[in-house]
Motif scaffolding. Structure first.
Motif, PDB file in Angstrom:
ATOM      1  N   HIS A  68       0.852  -1.191   0.000  1.00  0.00           N
ATOM      2  CA  HIS A  68       0.000   0.000   0.000  1.00  0.00           C
ATOM      3  C   HIS A  68       0.890   1.245   0.000  1.00  0.00           C
ATOM      4  N   ASP A  69       0.289   2.386  -0.286  1.00  0.00           N
ATOM      5  CA  ASP A  69       1.052   3.589  -0.629  1.00  0.00           C
ATOM      6  C   ASP A  69       2.021   4.062   0.452  1.00  0.00           C
ATOM      7  N   TYR A  70       1.650   3.888   1.704  1.00  0.00           N
ATOM      8  CA  TYR A  70       2.502   4.362   2.800  1.00  0.00           C
ATOM      9  C   TYR A  70       2.814   3.168   3.704  1.00  0.00           C
ATOM     10  N   PRO A  71       3.757   2.335   3.271  1.00  0.00           N
ATOM     11  CA  PRO A  71       3.964   1.024   3.904  1.00  0.00           C
ATOM     12  C   PRO A  71       4.491   1.087   5.327  1.00  0.00           C
ATOM     13  N   ASP A  72       3.997   0.153   6.137  1.00  0.00           N
ATOM     14  CA  ASP A  72       4.464  -0.018   7.509  1.00  0.00           C
ATOM     15  C   ASP A  72       5.426  -1.205   7.543  1.00  0.00           C
TER      16      ASP A  72
ATOM     17  N   GLU B 245      12.265 -12.711  -1.710  1.00  0.00           N
ATOM     18  CA  GLU B 245      13.234 -13.776  -1.414  1.00  0.00           C
ATOM     19  C   GLU B 245      12.721 -15.126  -1.899  1.00  0.00           C
ATOM     20  N   LEU B 246      11.442 -15.389  -1.696  1.00  0.00           N
ATOM     21  CA  LEU B 246      10.845 -16.649  -2.129  1.00  0.00           C
ATOM     22  C   LEU B 246      10.883 -16.778  -3.649  1.00  0.00           C
ATOM     23  N   LEU B 247      10.564 -15.697  -4.355  1.00  0.00           N
ATOM     24  CA  LEU B 247      10.586 -15.725  -5.818  1.00  0.00           C
ATOM     25  C   LEU B 247      11.994 -15.994  -6.333  1.00  0.00           C
ATOM     26  N   SER B 248      12.978 -15.380  -5.700  1.00  0.00           N
ATOM     27  CA  SER B 248      14.371 -15.616  -6.089  1.00  0.00           C
ATOM     28  C   SER B 248      14.743 -17.077  -5.872  1.00  0.00           C
ATOM     29  N   PHE B 249      14.277 -17.649  -4.761  1.00  0.00           N
ATOM     30  CA  PHE B 249      14.529 -19.058  -4.451  1.00  0.00           C
ATOM     31  C   PHE B 249      13.914 -19.962  -5.509  1.00  0.00           C
ATOM     32  N   TRP B 250      12.775 -19.531  -6.073  1.00  0.00           N
ATOM     33  CA  TRP B 250      12.095 -20.295  -7.118  1.00  0.00           C
ATOM     34  C   TRP B 250      12.677 -20.058  -8.506  1.00  0.00           C
ATOM     35  N   GLY B 251      13.634 -19.153  -8.612  1.00  0.00           N
ATOM     36  CA  GLY B 251      14.282 -18.929  -9.889  1.00  0.00           C
ATOM     37  C   GLY B 251      13.787 -17.742 -10.684  1.00  0.00           C
ATOM     38  N   VAL B 252      12.916 -16.932 -10.091  1.00  0.00           N
ATOM     39  CA  VAL B 252      12.461 -15.718 -10.781  1.00  0.00           C
ATOM     40  C   VAL B 252      13.636 -14.754 -10.874  1.00  0.00           C
ATOM     41  N   LYS B 253      13.939 -14.295 -12.074  1.00  0.00           N
ATOM     42  CA  LYS B 253      15.146 -13.495 -12.307  1.00  0.00           C
ATOM     43  C   LYS B 253      15.058 -12.094 -11.711  1.00  0.00           C
ATOM     44  N   SER B 254      13.877 -11.498 -11.761  1.00  0.00           N
ATOM     45  CA  SER B 254      13.767 -10.105 -11.312  1.00  0.00           C
ATOM     46  C   SER B 254      12.454  -9.867 -10.584  1.00  0.00           C
ATOM     47  N   SER B 255      12.541  -9.310  -9.376  1.00  0.00           N
ATOM     48  CA  SER B 255      11.346  -8.869  -8.649  1.00  0.00           C
ATOM     49  C   SER B 255      11.632  -7.495  -8.067  1.00  0.00           C
ATOM     50  N   VAL B 256      10.683  -6.593  -8.218  1.00  0.00           N
ATOM     51  CA  VAL B 256      10.840  -5.214  -7.774  1.00  0.00           C
ATOM     52  C   VAL B 256       9.762  -4.882  -6.760  1.00  0.00           C
ATOM     53  N   ILE B 257      10.154  -4.286  -5.630  1.00  0.00           N
ATOM     54  CA  ILE B 257       9.217  -3.841  -4.600  1.00  0.00           C
ATOM     55  C   ILE B 257       8.928  -2.360  -4.822  1.00  0.00           C
ATOM     56  N   SER B 258       7.645  -1.997  -4.810  1.00  0.00           N
ATOM     57  CA  SER B 258       7.292  -0.605  -5.087  1.00  0.00           C
ATOM     58  C   SER B 258       6.056  -0.192  -4.293  1.00  0.00           C
ATOM     59  N   PHE B 259       5.880   1.124  -4.121  1.00  0.00           N
ATOM     60  CA  PHE B 259       4.677   1.690  -3.503  1.00  0.00           C
ATOM     61  C   PHE B 259       4.513   3.120  -4.001  1.00  0.00           C
TER      62      PHE B 259
ATOM     63  N   ILE C 230       2.024  -8.778  -7.842  1.00  0.00           N
ATOM     64  CA  ILE C 230       1.616  -9.322  -6.542  1.00  0.00           C
ATOM     65  C   ILE C 230       1.371  -8.167  -5.586  1.00  0.00           C
ATOM     66  N   LEU C 231       0.270  -8.200  -4.859  1.00  0.00           N
ATOM     67  CA  LEU C 231      -0.005  -7.223  -3.807  1.00  0.00           C
ATOM     68  C   LEU C 231       0.166  -7.898  -2.463  1.00  0.00           C
ATOM     69  N   VAL C 232       0.879  -7.236  -1.546  1.00  0.00           N
ATOM     70  CA  VAL C 232       1.057  -7.774  -0.201  1.00  0.00           C
ATOM     71  C   VAL C 232       0.533  -6.781   0.832  1.00  0.00           C
ATOM     72  N   ASP C 233      -0.155  -7.301   1.826  1.00  0.00           N
ATOM     73  CA  ASP C 233      -0.697  -6.507   2.934  1.00  0.00           C
ATOM     74  C   ASP C 233      -1.677  -5.441   2.450  1.00  0.00           C
ATOM     75  N   CYS C 234      -2.310  -5.668   1.316  1.00  0.00           N
ATOM     76  CA  CYS C 234      -3.309  -4.739   0.776  1.00  0.00           C
ATOM     77  C   CYS C 234      -4.131  -5.469  -0.274  1.00  0.00           C
TER      78      CYS C 234
ATOM     79  N   ASN D 263      -9.086  -0.863  -2.877  1.00  0.00           N
ATOM     80  CA  ASN D 263      -9.398  -0.355  -1.540  1.00  0.00           C
ATOM     81  C   ASN D 263      -8.985   1.096  -1.333  1.00  0.00           C
ATOM     82  N   GLY D 264      -8.441   1.731  -2.362  1.00  0.00           N
ATOM     83  CA  GLY D 264      -8.115   3.148  -2.277  1.00  0.00           C
ATOM     84  C   GLY D 264      -6.760   3.469  -1.694  1.00  0.00           C
ATOM     85  N   ASN D 265      -5.973   2.447  -1.361  1.00  0.00           N
ATOM     86  CA  ASN D 265      -4.660   2.724  -0.774  1.00  0.00           C
ATOM     87  C   ASN D 265      -3.519   2.110  -1.574  1.00  0.00           C
ATOM     88  N   VAL D 266      -3.797   1.755  -2.830  1.00  0.00           N
ATOM     89  CA  VAL D 266      -2.787   1.191  -3.718  1.00  0.00           C
ATOM     90  C   VAL D 266      -2.785   1.968  -5.029  1.00  0.00           C
ATOM     91  N   SER D 267      -1.621   2.447  -5.438  1.00  0.00           N
ATOM     92  CA  SER D 267      -1.510   3.241  -6.667  1.00  0.00           C
ATOM     93  C   SER D 267      -1.464   2.335  -7.891  1.00  0.00           C
TER      94      SER D 267
END
Length: 336
Positions: free
Chosen positions: A27-31, A43-57, A92-96, A100-104
């Motif tokens: 969500h936009d203002y992550p805790d 970390e899990l995706l990397s373990f499964w062999g996914v080459k690139s994962s980016v975290i964003s908000f 993938i959305l995590v913790d949101c 719901n109005g709190n994800v860009s």
């Protein structure tokens, strides 16, 4: 642990693989729970062999502890404004939850997986993979369960992040925690770095924090066992939740409602010590003013649009809070 995660973990893997590029959105203002969960999934995706994962908000991190968490644990994120969602094969959305109005994220952008612990009425009709465990105190607990079930090694810094995510979202196991939260809490305790956790929990504060604390203590009004404070304009919405947490420690209060203005919206946070229904109250408050909100039994939040004269709107919000809690005007008492 295995019986709780085997099926969902397999479903989640099937929903994501064989993608080679994945966007993980919070969500936009992550805790801390949000940030830790995103790191765990990466970390899990990397373990499964996914080459690139980016975290964003879409917003930013304002609370000092959360900024310290990013700094000391080397959490790498990319601002959503710099993201082109078409560059990613999966989202993938995590913790949101979308919508719901709190994800860009545009409403027409497809989502492939959601992992969350917040109550949601729309989950039963969702076409994408979702693992939403409303009885869990933290999304970090779900993600830790995934990692353990998958046999994915958990580095010390990730363990510290996940531990802190569970710790903060359950208020040291005092709020909305169940046996799975405790189980993961114990598992991570033996892996994490204690000195880093201490650095995160006791960060240096800027002068804005103390100005906000002064403003909050001057603004808070007590109606018997319900506290209400409007902070005015804030430089980060995190301050609203932070002041709600601090003011809620007043020994006479059962409930605390805190509001503030950020980017032409009114953000609010609700806290309860023993009573349930904070999420329901957040939904009622947001519905009355065309906003969005929700949460758990003892803590909740939301945001309201400013569509009329601000002073009138603030009066209406306070009146609505009184109505929800059945407050009589004669009960009003200032803290200072």
């Amino acid at each position: 642990m295995q019986t709780d995660y085997t099926h969902k973990l397999s479903e989640f893997r099937g929903a994501i693989l064989p993608a080679s590029s994945v966007l993980i959105l919070t969500h936009d203002y992550p805790d801390p729970d949000c940030l830790a969960s995103a790191c765990g999934i990466s970390e899990l995706l990397s373990f499964w062999g996914v080459k690139s994962s980016v975290i964003s908000f879409g917003g930013f991190v304002g609370r000092a502890e959360n900024r310290a968490m990013i700094r000391f644990l080397n959490i790498r994120t990319v601002p959503f404004v710099l993201i082109n969602v078409s560059d990613f094969e999966r989202i993938i959305l995590v913790d949101c939850y979308p919508g719901n109005g709190n994800v860009s994220l545009d409403s027409d952008t497809p989502v492939h997986a959601v992992i969350d612990h917040h109550p949601n009425k729309d989950k039963h009709s969702a076409s994408f993979f979702h693992d939403i465990r409303e009885d869990y105190g933290a999304t970090s607990t779900i993600v830790t369960g995934y990692l353990l079930q998958a046999g994915c090694p958990i580095p010390k810094k990730l363990a510290t992040a996940l531990f802190y995510g569970i710790k903060t979202d359950t208020a040291d196991m005092r709020r909305s925690a169940n046996e799975k939260d405790v189980e993961c809490y114990k598992s991570l305790f033996g892996i994490m770095e204690y000195k880093l956790l201490a650095e995160i929990e006791r960060p240096d504060r800027d002068t804005e924090f103390f100005r906000m604390l002064h403003r909050a203590t001057e603004a808070v009004v007590c109606y018997d066992n319900v506290g209400y404070a409007h902070l005015g304009s804030v430089s980060a919405p995190d301050y609203i939740a932070e002041m709600a947490d601090l003011l809620h420690r007043l020994e006479k209060l059962e409930w605390m409602v805190c509001t503030g203005i950020f980017k032409n919206q009114i953000f609010f946070s609700i806290r309860s010590k023993n009573s349930s229904g904070a999420g329901v109250i957040a939904e009622k408050l947001s519905a009355a003013f065309g906003g969005s909100g929700g949460g758990h039994s003892r803590f909740a939040a939301g945001r309201l649009p400013i569509q009329t004269d601000l002073n009138i709107l603030l009066e209406e919000i306070e009146l609505k809070v009184k109505e929800i809690f059945n407050i009589n005007n004669t009960d009003k008492e200032f803290l200072l």
